[in-house]
Design a protein around this motif. Structure first.
Motif, PDB file in Angstrom:
ATOM      1  N   PRO A   6      42.115  45.334  48.456  1.00  0.00           N
ATOM      2  CA  PRO A   6      40.903  44.654  49.683  1.00  0.00           C
ATOM      3  C   PRO A   6      39.516  43.963  48.488  1.00  0.00           C
ATOM      4  O   PRO A   6      39.297  44.877  47.811  1.00  0.00           O
ATOM      5  N   LEU A   7      39.761  42.856  48.735  1.00  0.00           N
ATOM      6  CA  LEU A   7      38.555  42.317  48.008  1.00  0.00           C
ATOM      7  C   LEU A   7      36.970  43.046  48.029  1.00  0.00           C
ATOM      8  O   LEU A   7      37.404  43.309  49.600  1.00  0.00           O
ATOM      9  N   MET A   8      35.996  43.650  48.087  1.00  0.00           N
ATOM     10  CA  MET A   8      34.761  44.206  48.508  1.00  0.00           C
ATOM     11  C   MET A   8      33.534  43.540  48.178  1.00  0.00           C
ATOM     12  O   MET A   8      33.393  42.639  46.761  1.00  0.00           O
ATOM     13  N   GLU A   9      32.347  43.701  48.609  1.00  0.00           N
ATOM     14  CA  GLU A   9      31.297  42.822  47.762  1.00  0.00           C
ATOM     15  C   GLU A   9      31.127  43.394  46.022  1.00  0.00           C
ATOM     16  O   GLU A   9      30.486  42.293  45.812  1.00  0.00           O
ATOM     17  N   VAL A  60      42.277  38.663  51.190  1.00  0.00           N
ATOM     18  CA  VAL A  60      41.707  38.077  49.702  1.00  0.00           C
ATOM     19  C   VAL A  60      42.158  39.780  49.288  1.00  0.00           C
ATOM     20  O   VAL A  60      41.158  40.929  49.753  1.00  0.00           O
ATOM     21  N   PHE A  61      42.284  39.381  48.371  1.00  0.00           N
ATOM     22  CA  PHE A  61      42.788  41.235  47.308  1.00  0.00           C
ATOM     23  C   PHE A  61      42.610  40.799  45.968  1.00  0.00           C
ATOM     24  O   PHE A  61      42.959  39.756  45.412  1.00  0.00           O
ATOM     25  N   VAL A  62      42.522  41.967  45.589  1.00  0.00           N
ATOM     26  CA  VAL A  62      42.218  41.571  43.711  1.00  0.00           C
ATOM     27  C   VAL A  62      42.836  43.210  43.032  1.00  0.00           C
ATOM     28  O   VAL A  62      43.779  44.038  43.735  1.00  0.00           O
ATOM     29  N   LEU A  63      43.243  43.068  41.639  1.00  0.00           N
ATOM     30  CA  LEU A  63      44.034  43.802  41.225  1.00  0.00           C
ATOM     31  C   LEU A  63      43.172  44.444  39.783  1.00  0.00           C
ATOM     32  O   LEU A  63      42.551  43.700  39.794  1.00  0.00           O
ATOM     33  N   GLU A  64      43.082  45.669  40.166  1.00  0.00           N
ATOM     34  CA  GLU A  64      41.863  46.971  39.740  1.00  0.00           C
ATOM     35  C   GLU A  64      43.007  47.475  38.145  1.00  0.00           C
ATOM     36  O   GLU A  64      43.455  47.761  38.665  1.00  0.00           O
ATOM     37  N   VAL A  72      40.983  42.169  37.535  1.00  0.00           N
ATOM     38  CA  VAL A  72      42.000  41.423  36.815  1.00  0.00           C
ATOM     39  C   VAL A  72      42.586  40.355  37.339  1.00  0.00           C
ATOM     40  O   VAL A  72      43.689  39.655  36.390  1.00  0.00           O
ATOM     41  N   GLY A  73      43.001  40.141  38.200  1.00  0.00           N
ATOM     42  CA  GLY A  73      43.972  39.308  38.919  1.00  0.00           C
ATOM     43  C   GLY A  73      43.411  38.960  40.723  1.00  0.00           C
ATOM     44  O   GLY A  73      42.330  40.193  41.120  1.00  0.00           O
ATOM     45  N   ILE A  74      44.091  37.735  41.058  1.00  0.00           N
ATOM     46  CA  ILE A  74      43.171  37.909  42.707  1.00  0.00           C
ATOM     47  C   ILE A  74      44.098  37.274  43.110  1.00  0.00           C
ATOM     48  O   ILE A  74      44.981  36.145  42.478  1.00  0.00           O
ATOM     49  N   CYS A  75      44.238  37.553  43.958  1.00  0.00           N
ATOM     50  CA  CYS A  75      45.038  36.934  45.685  1.00  0.00           C
ATOM     51  C   CYS A  75      45.002  36.588  46.852  1.00  0.00           C
ATOM     52  O   CYS A  75      44.438  38.377  47.099  1.00  0.00           O
ATOM     53  N   PHE A 127      45.586  34.343  40.812  1.00  0.00           N
ATOM     54  CA  PHE A 127      45.043  33.763  39.253  1.00  0.00           C
ATOM     55  C   PHE A 127      45.199  35.221  38.560  1.00  0.00           C
ATOM     56  O   PHE A 127      44.628  36.330  38.975  1.00  0.00           O
ATOM     57  N   LEU A 128      45.993  35.248  37.482  1.00  0.00           N
ATOM     58  CA  LEU A 128      45.856  37.139  36.977  1.00  0.00           C
ATOM     59  C   LEU A 128      45.029  37.000  35.200  1.00  0.00           C
ATOM     60  O   LEU A 128      45.278  35.344  34.396  1.00  0.00           O
TER      61      LEU A 128
END
Length: 344
Positions: A6-9, A60-64, A72-75, A127-128
């Motif tokens: 998950p997305l963080m601050e 919202v999630f991110v790719l780490e 490096v990515g978001i979805c 987006f990646l």
């Protein structure tokens, strides 16, 4: 290892960097620090314990990249759309002009301004980073959302859409906008796109014509891009279609990008996913099939890819490294599905 979380601050700077790389036309991630801060706040609020489908929740999630700790990515997934502000799209329809006396029968494709997709869930904000468009990272980024949907389906509407980015050039010029929208809004495509990304959509209802629009009246350049996707979006469209999403004649009102849709339960990765009890082992033989794997935690959701040997019975053996990445222990459950299914 590449991990979805998950997305963080603390991700604000990374998101702004991704937004600049995405460029004009990526409405759901504008390069605006205030809008990004709002997105982070909304996502943090969505991961609460109680479910509320009477209002829109934005997950919202991110790719780490855990090796570099770089995002490096978001979805994302919207639980429902069109409740706080109207959701507009064009529905492609048909009008018939016929004269029995003259023996003339003509059919004309038309655009109808529509709110038909109100109260659907939505997969969005994909987006990646171009530097990471390899090693099936795009598949992980997109499909990780489906295991979340499978685990927490009660948080989402049963019907789901995916709005695809339409055709525009390197300068952000949209042939469809130039052929239609610009005549009613008297502003560049980039400005309209930015206002929509900021949530300021009132001008759409105020300025867009309500009567059917004849597609034949549009310039040829605008007609040709209706229902087509941006070159960089083609892989994402194919990926969604392989999972069961289909185009049913709804397009974006600005760039005419297609909206794909399906039922959540019919998404291949949702339908075929399974829960498996795990056993964490020091040494695990390499599997032959690449799986999408996630834990079952809401706020601590983690998802990645791994080659697994699924047992006929008993627990699923996983390595200590995978268990650490997914924040899981022996006796707990993983949700798994092959990264690729049979061709539809």
């Amino acid at each position: 290892m590449m991990i979805i979380r998950p997305l963080m601050e603390t991700d604000a700077g990374a998101l702004l960097n991704l937004a600049h790389k995405a460029g004009i036309g990526f409405t759901s991630l504008p390069a605006d620090p205030e809008r990004i801060a709002t997105k982070i706040e909304a996502s943090l609020a969505a991961f609460k314990d109680q479910v509320d489908l009477s209002s829109e929740q934005s997950y919202v999630f991110v790719l780490e990249d855990t090796h570099t700790e770089k995002v490096v990515g978001i979805c994302g997934i919207e639980s429902t759309i069109g409740l706080s502000t109207p959701w507009y799209s064009y529905r492609i329809g048909t009008l018939v002009h016929s004269s029995r006396e003259l023996k003339v029968h003509n059919t004309f494709p038309t655009l109808y301004l529509s709110n038909d997709q109100t109260a659907c869930a939505e997969v969005c904000t994909l987006f990646l980073d171009p530097d990471y468009r390899h090693s099936k990272n795009g598949h992980l980024l997109s499909k990780s959302r489906f295991l979340f949907l499978a685990e927490f389906s009660q948080r989402f509407e049963p019907k789901i859409i995916a709005e695809m980015r339409g055709v525009s050039d390197a300068n952000g010029q949209s042939p469809f906008w130039d052929g239609l929208g610009a005549h009613f809004f008297d502003m560049p495509f980039a400005d309209a796109d930015r206002l929509t990304g900021l949530g300021k959509k009132e001008f759409i209802a105020e300025l867009m014509p309500r009567h059917p629009l004849y597609i034949n009246f549009l310039p040829k350049s605008a007609q040709e891009v209706i229902g087509q996707v941006h070159e960089s979006t083609r892989p994402a469209r194919k990926m969604l279609e392989d999972e069961g999403f289909r185009y049913h004649g709804y397009v974006d009102i600005f760039d005419a990008g297609p909206a794909l849709e399906t039922q959540v339960k019919d998404i291949r990765a949702v339908r075929d996913s399974k829960l498996c009890e795990v056993s964490v082992e020091d040494q695990v033989p390499n599997g032959t099939t690449l799986f999408l794997v996630s834990n079952t935690s809401l706020k601590g959701y983690r998802c990645t890819m791994a080659y697994l040997n699924t047992p006929v019975s008993g627990p699923l053996s996983i390595s200590a490294a995978l268990a650490k990445a997914l924040h899981i222990k022996t006796g707990e459950s993983l949700r798994t599905v092959p990264l690729f299914g049979p061709r539809p």
